[in-house]
Design a protein around this motif. Structure first.
Motif, PDB file in Angstrom:
ATOM      1  N   TYR A  19       0.263   8.675  -1.576  1.00 52.27           N
ATOM      2  CA  TYR A  19       0.772   8.604  -2.939  1.00 52.27           C
ATOM      3  C   TYR A  19      -0.339   8.138  -3.859  1.00 52.27           C
ATOM      4  O   TYR A  19      -1.188   7.343  -3.461  1.00 52.27           O
ATOM      5  CB  TYR A  19       1.952   7.641  -3.022  1.00 52.27           C
ATOM      6  CG  TYR A  19       3.116   8.063  -2.166  1.00 52.27           C
ATOM      7  CD1 TYR A  19       3.995   9.054  -2.602  1.00 52.27           C
ATOM      8  CD2 TYR A  19       3.314   7.507  -0.913  1.00 52.27           C
ATOM      9  CE1 TYR A  19       5.045   9.460  -1.810  1.00 52.27           C
ATOM     10  CE2 TYR A  19       4.371   7.904  -0.114  1.00 52.27           C
ATOM     11  CZ  TYR A  19       5.231   8.882  -0.570  1.00 52.27           C
ATOM     12  OH  TYR A  19       6.268   9.298   0.216  1.00 52.27           O
ATOM     13  N   GLY A  20      -0.346   8.619  -5.073  1.00 54.19           N
ATOM     14  CA  GLY A  20      -1.337   8.193  -6.042  1.00 54.19           C
ATOM     15  C   GLY A  20      -2.730   8.712  -5.762  1.00 54.19           C
ATOM     16  O   GLY A  20      -3.715   8.151  -6.231  1.00 54.19           O
ATOM     17  N   ILE A  21      -2.820   9.801  -5.017  1.00 59.73           N
ATOM     18  CA  ILE A  21      -4.130  10.377  -4.717  1.00 59.73           C
ATOM     19  C   ILE A  21      -4.551  11.277  -5.872  1.00 59.73           C
ATOM     20  O   ILE A  21      -3.829  12.189  -6.264  1.00 59.73           O
ATOM     21  CB  ILE A  21      -4.089  11.204  -3.415  1.00 59.73           C
ATOM     22  CG1 ILE A  21      -3.715  10.307  -2.230  1.00 59.73           C
ATOM     23  CG2 ILE A  21      -5.428  11.886  -3.183  1.00 59.73           C
ATOM     24  CD1 ILE A  21      -3.454  11.069  -0.946  1.00 59.73           C
ATOM     25  N   ASP A  22      -5.721  10.987  -6.429  1.00 58.00           N
ATOM     26  CA  ASP A  22      -6.254  11.821  -7.506  1.00 58.00           C
ATOM     27  C   ASP A  22      -6.913  13.060  -6.916  1.00 58.00           C
ATOM     28  O   ASP A  22      -6.658  14.176  -7.345  1.00 58.00           O
ATOM     29  CB  ASP A  22      -7.250  11.023  -8.344  1.00 58.00           C
ATOM     30  CG  ASP A  22      -7.702  11.770  -9.574  1.00 58.00           C
ATOM     31  OD1 ASP A  22      -6.893  12.518 -10.153  1.00 58.00           O
ATOM     32  OD2 ASP A  22      -8.869  11.616  -9.971  1.00 58.00           O
ATOM     33  N   TRP A  23      -7.774  12.850  -5.922  1.00 59.86           N
ATOM     34  CA  TRP A  23      -8.426  13.971  -5.236  1.00 59.86           C
ATOM     35  C   TRP A  23      -8.908  13.497  -3.868  1.00 59.86           C
ATOM     36  O   TRP A  23      -9.095  12.314  -3.645  1.00 59.86           O
ATOM     37  CB  TRP A  23      -9.595  14.534  -6.032  1.00 59.86           C
ATOM     38  CG  TRP A  23     -10.756  13.596  -6.140  1.00 59.86           C
ATOM     39  CD1 TRP A  23     -10.956  12.637  -7.093  1.00 59.86           C
ATOM     40  CD2 TRP A  23     -11.866  13.496  -5.244  1.00 59.86           C
ATOM     41  NE1 TRP A  23     -12.112  11.952  -6.858  1.00 59.86           N
ATOM     42  CE2 TRP A  23     -12.699  12.462  -5.714  1.00 59.86           C
ATOM     43  CE3 TRP A  23     -12.242  14.166  -4.090  1.00 59.86           C
ATOM     44  CZ2 TRP A  23     -13.879  12.091  -5.076  1.00 59.86           C
ATOM     45  CZ3 TRP A  23     -13.421  13.796  -3.451  1.00 59.86           C
ATOM     46  CH2 TRP A  23     -14.226  12.779  -3.948  1.00 59.86           C
ATOM     47  N   PHE A  24      -9.084  14.442  -2.954  1.00 61.75           N
ATOM     48  CA  PHE A  24      -9.709  14.146  -1.672  1.00 61.75           C
ATOM     49  C   PHE A  24     -10.280  15.426  -1.077  1.00 61.75           C
ATOM     50  O   PHE A  24      -9.905  16.533  -1.459  1.00 61.75           O
ATOM     51  CB  PHE A  24      -8.745  13.476  -0.680  1.00 61.75           C
ATOM     52  CG  PHE A  24      -7.720  14.397  -0.085  1.00 61.75           C
ATOM     53  CD1 PHE A  24      -7.998  15.125   1.054  1.00 61.75           C
ATOM     54  CD2 PHE A  24      -6.477  14.532  -0.666  1.00 61.75           C
ATOM     55  CE1 PHE A  24      -7.046  15.975   1.610  1.00 61.75           C
ATOM     56  CE2 PHE A  24      -5.520  15.367  -0.132  1.00 61.75           C
ATOM     57  CZ  PHE A  24      -5.806  16.094   1.014  1.00 61.75           C
TER      58      PHE A  24
END
Length: 89
Positions: A19-24
């Motif tokens: 959750y709350g991942i901007d990018w990976f």
């Protein structure tokens, strides 16, 4: 850290949950360092195949880097975090 494409969901695919991942960026390699696949979204999954062909049971290594929306980063002292995943059939 184990999955089987022949298992029942959710253990039949490898994927990132968060959750709350901007990018990976998560890259999976075999034991010889060959790139197998890359995941860039929580909607991306890996089913144990490369180019439509089943991979043999083995241990794969993955490297992940990214950032959460709060600005915290996903990495270790080398700039990326890593782990391994075992493919069984």
């Amino acid at each position: 850290n184990i999955f089987s494409p022949t298992a029942a969901p959710p253990n039949n695919k490898f994927y990132v949950i968060g959750y709350g991942i901007d990018w990976f960026k998560l890259v999976i390699y075999n034991r010889w360092g060959e790139k197998i696949t890359e995941l860039n979204s929580v909607d991306d999954t890996w089913n144990g195949e490369k180019n439509g062909k089943e991979m043999s049971p083995q241990v794969f290594v993955y490297y992940i880097e990214g950032e959460f929306r709060d600005g915290s980063v996903i990495m270790n002292q080398h700039g990326k975090d890593k782990g391994n995943i075992t493919l069984v059939r």
